[in-house]
Scaffold this motif. Structure first.
Motif, mmCIF file in Angstrom:
data_model
loop_
_atom_site.group_PDB
_atom_site.id
_atom_site.type_symbol
_atom_site.label_atom_id
_atom_site.label_comp_id
_atom_site.label_asym_id
_atom_site.label_seq_id
_atom_site.Cartn_x
_atom_site.Cartn_y
_atom_site.Cartn_z
ATOM 1 N N THR A 116 0.817 -1.221 0.000
ATOM 2 C CA THR A 116 0.000 0.000 0.000
ATOM 3 C C THR A 116 0.850 1.271 0.000
ATOM 4 O OG1 THR A 116 -0.151 -0.152 2.420
ATOM 5 C CG2 THR A 116 -1.965 -1.086 1.132
ATOM 6 N N GLY A 117 2.147 1.124 0.306
ATOM 7 C CA GLY A 117 3.025 2.294 0.293
ATOM 8 C C GLY A 117 3.389 2.810 1.669
ATOM 9 N N LYS A 118 3.437 1.911 2.653
ATOM 10 C CA LYS A 118 3.786 2.328 4.023
ATOM 11 C C LYS A 118 5.211 2.885 4.079
ATOM 12 C CE LYS A 118 3.003 -1.630 6.032
ATOM 13 N NZ LYS A 118 2.602 -2.429 4.838
ATOM 14 N N SER A 119 6.158 2.136 3.550
ATOM 15 C CA SER A 119 7.564 2.551 3.623
ATOM 16 C C SER A 119 7.808 3.828 2.828
ATOM 17 C CB SER A 119 8.467 1.422 3.116
ATOM 18 O OG SER A 119 8.316 0.252 3.900
ATOM 19 N N ALA A 120 7.200 3.911 1.646
ATOM 20 C CA ALA A 120 7.358 5.117 0.825
ATOM 21 C C ALA A 120 6.782 6.334 1.536
ATOM 22 C CB ALA A 120 6.679 4.920 -0.526
ATOM 23 N N ARG A 128 13.594 11.953 3.688
ATOM 24 C CA ARG A 128 14.787 11.262 3.195
ATOM 25 C C ARG A 128 14.446 9.784 3.004
ATOM 26 N NH1 ARG A 128 15.442 11.977 8.734
ATOM 27 N NH2 ARG A 128 15.955 10.089 9.908
ATOM 28 N N ARG A 129 15.230 9.111 2.187
ATOM 29 C CA ARG A 129 14.982 7.696 1.923
ATOM 30 C C ARG A 129 15.646 6.868 3.025
ATOM 31 N NH1 ARG A 129 13.279 4.619 -2.287
ATOM 32 N NH2 ARG A 129 14.119 2.493 -2.453
ATOM 33 N N GLN A 130 14.870 6.388 3.962
ATOM 34 C CA GLN A 130 15.388 5.633 5.101
ATOM 35 C C GLN A 130 14.830 4.214 5.127
ATOM 36 O OE1 GLN A 130 17.517 7.705 7.151
ATOM 37 N NE2 GLN A 130 18.312 5.681 7.688
ATOM 38 N N THR A 229 -2.552 6.674 -0.364
ATOM 39 C CA THR A 229 -1.381 6.816 -1.237
ATOM 40 C C THR A 229 -1.815 6.779 -2.703
ATOM 41 O OG1 THR A 229 -1.019 4.408 -1.128
ATOM 42 C CG2 THR A 229 0.190 5.796 0.434
ATOM 43 N N ARG A 230 -0.836 7.042 -3.563
ATOM 44 C CA ARG A 230 -1.044 7.152 -5.006
ATOM 45 C C ARG A 230 -2.013 8.283 -5.328
ATOM 46 N NH1 ARG A 230 1.346 3.425 -8.060
ATOM 47 N NH2 ARG A 230 0.048 4.061 -9.831
ATOM 48 N N GLY A 231 -1.753 9.413 -4.719
ATOM 49 C CA GLY A 231 -2.556 10.602 -4.996
ATOM 50 C C GLY A 231 -2.480 11.032 -6.440
ATOM 51 N N CYS A 263 -8.386 12.250 7.144
ATOM 52 C CA CYS A 263 -7.757 11.674 5.957
ATOM 53 C C CYS A 263 -6.781 12.659 5.331
ATOM 54 C CB CYS A 263 -8.801 11.299 4.900
ATOM 55 S SG CYS A 263 -10.097 10.209 5.483
ATOM 56 N N VAL A 264 -5.715 12.125 4.773
ATOM 57 C CA VAL A 264 -4.794 12.899 3.939
ATOM 58 C C VAL A 264 -4.428 12.024 2.755
ATOM 59 C CG1 VAL A 264 -3.839 14.286 5.821
ATOM 60 C CG2 VAL A 264 -2.785 12.088 5.241
ATOM 61 N N VAL A 265 -3.887 12.637 1.731
ATOM 62 C CA VAL A 265 -3.467 11.885 0.549
ATOM 63 C C VAL A 265 -2.021 12.246 0.235
ATOM 64 C CG1 VAL A 265 -4.394 13.643 -1.043
ATOM 65 C CG2 VAL A 265 -4.032 11.281 -1.835
ATOM 66 N N PHE A 266 -1.213 11.228 -0.086
ATOM 67 C CA PHE A 266 0.202 11.411 -0.403
ATOM 68 C C PHE A 266 0.474 11.034 -1.850
ATOM 69 C CE2 PHE A 266 3.031 11.279 3.666
ATOM 70 C CZ PHE A 266 2.357 12.375 4.169
ATOM 71 N N GLU A 267 1.383 11.780 -2.453
ATOM 72 C CA GLU A 267 2.000 11.396 -3.718
ATOM 73 C C GLU A 267 3.467 11.134 -3.393
ATOM 74 O OE1 GLU A 267 1.381 14.216 -6.859
ATOM 75 O OE2 GLU A 267 -0.625 14.724 -6.143
ATOM 76 N N ASN A 268 3.810 9.885 -3.170
ATOM 77 C CA ASN A 268 5.149 9.567 -2.699
ATOM 78 C C ASN A 268 6.227 9.661 -3.768
ATOM 79 O OD1 ASN A 268 4.541 9.030 0.072
ATOM 80 N ND2 ASN A 268 3.615 7.098 -0.550
ATOM 81 N N LYS A 269 5.814 9.827 -5.017
ATOM 82 C CA LYS A 269 6.807 10.008 -6.084
ATOM 83 C C LYS A 269 7.314 11.443 -6.129
ATOM 84 C CE LYS A 269 5.159 6.267 -9.067
ATOM 85 N NZ LYS A 269 4.650 5.888 -10.412
ATOM 86 N N THR A 270 6.634 12.318 -5.426
ATOM 87 C CA THR A 270 7.069 13.709 -5.348
ATOM 88 C C THR A 270 7.513 13.998 -3.911
ATOM 89 O OG1 THR A 270 4.873 14.536 -4.790
ATOM 90 C CG2 THR A 270 5.410 14.345 -7.124
#
Length: 293
Positions: A116-120, A128-130, A229-231, A263-270
């Protein structure tokens, strides 16, 4: 002759002065605008009211003014502003780093099904990428992991977790993950971030709140914010979050309602920081509401 100065957060500052014959205790009133120490003599009924605002005033006593009393008057004048500072430091209003609630540390626990994108999302929050995040047909996160960052003066502990909701995973394994997650929690409030993809809602997620409460207690959903996720999929469909919630699956609507529509929405590619800002605003609002109840 010697004197001892002491104070606590709950009582006014006081000074003890020990002379050859008497011990005097001075109590500084908490009203810093009319600071006028009062001396009390240990073992007798003598008392002296010292005026700090009138340099030439005489101390009012039941006995003629003594050299020792005059010395005390000068002493208390010299420490007046120090006393004001100390009183205001301990009794004045404190500015919270996170809004109205008093904690300056918060735990954010990422929960959800695999993929689902927990780590992202955790990496987006950290800036930062951790956490390891990549496309895979098998679960990538297999152990709980915690990382810290600071957001607007608040220490944020981000805990990434494996899937603890999949019915095919053995209960003993899921219990180990839950126990480890609880061990990683630090001081401060705990907020569960339930991560769900906007473009994928499965049958296994229909009773996810029941599983959440089984793992973390009956009040877990009161501490939950849903993180979609996947906003970018919403943007492609020319939709915003409100449009999505209005047209989404009825079971998903029920989950959103049970979580207070937080609720919030994330775009993890940005790496848009406003996403994290909105999340922390939701967290603050929820914690403040709980504190005021």
């Amino acid at each position: 002759m010697f004197f001892i100065y002491s104070f606590t957060a709950d009582t006014p500052p006081n000074i003890c002065i020990t002379g050859p014959y008497k011990t005097w205790r001075a109590v500084i009133p908490a009203d810093t605008h009319s600071l006028s120490p009062v001396l009390y003599c240990s073992g007798c009924e003598d008392h002296v009211s010292v005026s700090a605002d009138q340099p030439n005033s005489q101390m009012e006593t039941d006995e003629p003014q003594s050299f020792f009393a005059a010395f005390c008057q000068l002493l208390f004048k010299s420490v007046r502003y120090i006393c004001i500072y100390i009183i205001e430091f301990f009794t004045g209003p404190k500015q919270s780093l996170k809004g109205n609630h008093s904690d300056n540390k918060v735990n954010l626990v990422l929960l959800g099904m695999s993929g689902t994108g927990k780590s992202a999302s955790g990496n987006t929050i950290l800036g930062r990428r951790q956490f390891v995040s990549r496309t895979s047909s098998v679960p990538v996160t297999t152990e709980c992991q915690v990382e810290e960052t600071e957001i607007n003066g608040t220490c944020v502990c981000v805990i990434d977790t494996p899937d603890i909701f999949d019915d095919e995973i053995e209960s003993s394994v899921k219990n180990q993950h839950v126990t480890k997650c609880k061990q990683l929690l630090q001081s401060g409030p705990c907020v569960f971030l339930l991560v769900i993809q906007v473009s994928r809602f499965t049958d296994l997620e229909r009773d996810i709140l029941r599983k959440l409460e089984k793992a973390f207690g009956s009040k877990a959903k009161e501490q939950t914010v849903i993180l979609f996720t996947r906003g970018e999929d919403l943007q492609c469909a020319d939709m915003n979050l409100e449009d999505f919630l209005q047209d989404c699956n009825s079971d998903l609507k029920n989950i959103v309602d049970q979580c207070g529509r937080r609720c919030v929405v994330f775009e993890n590619k940005t790496s848009h920081k406003h996403q994290v800002t909105k999340l922390m605003q939701k967290v603050d609002e929820m914690l403040n509401k709980q504190q005021n109840q």
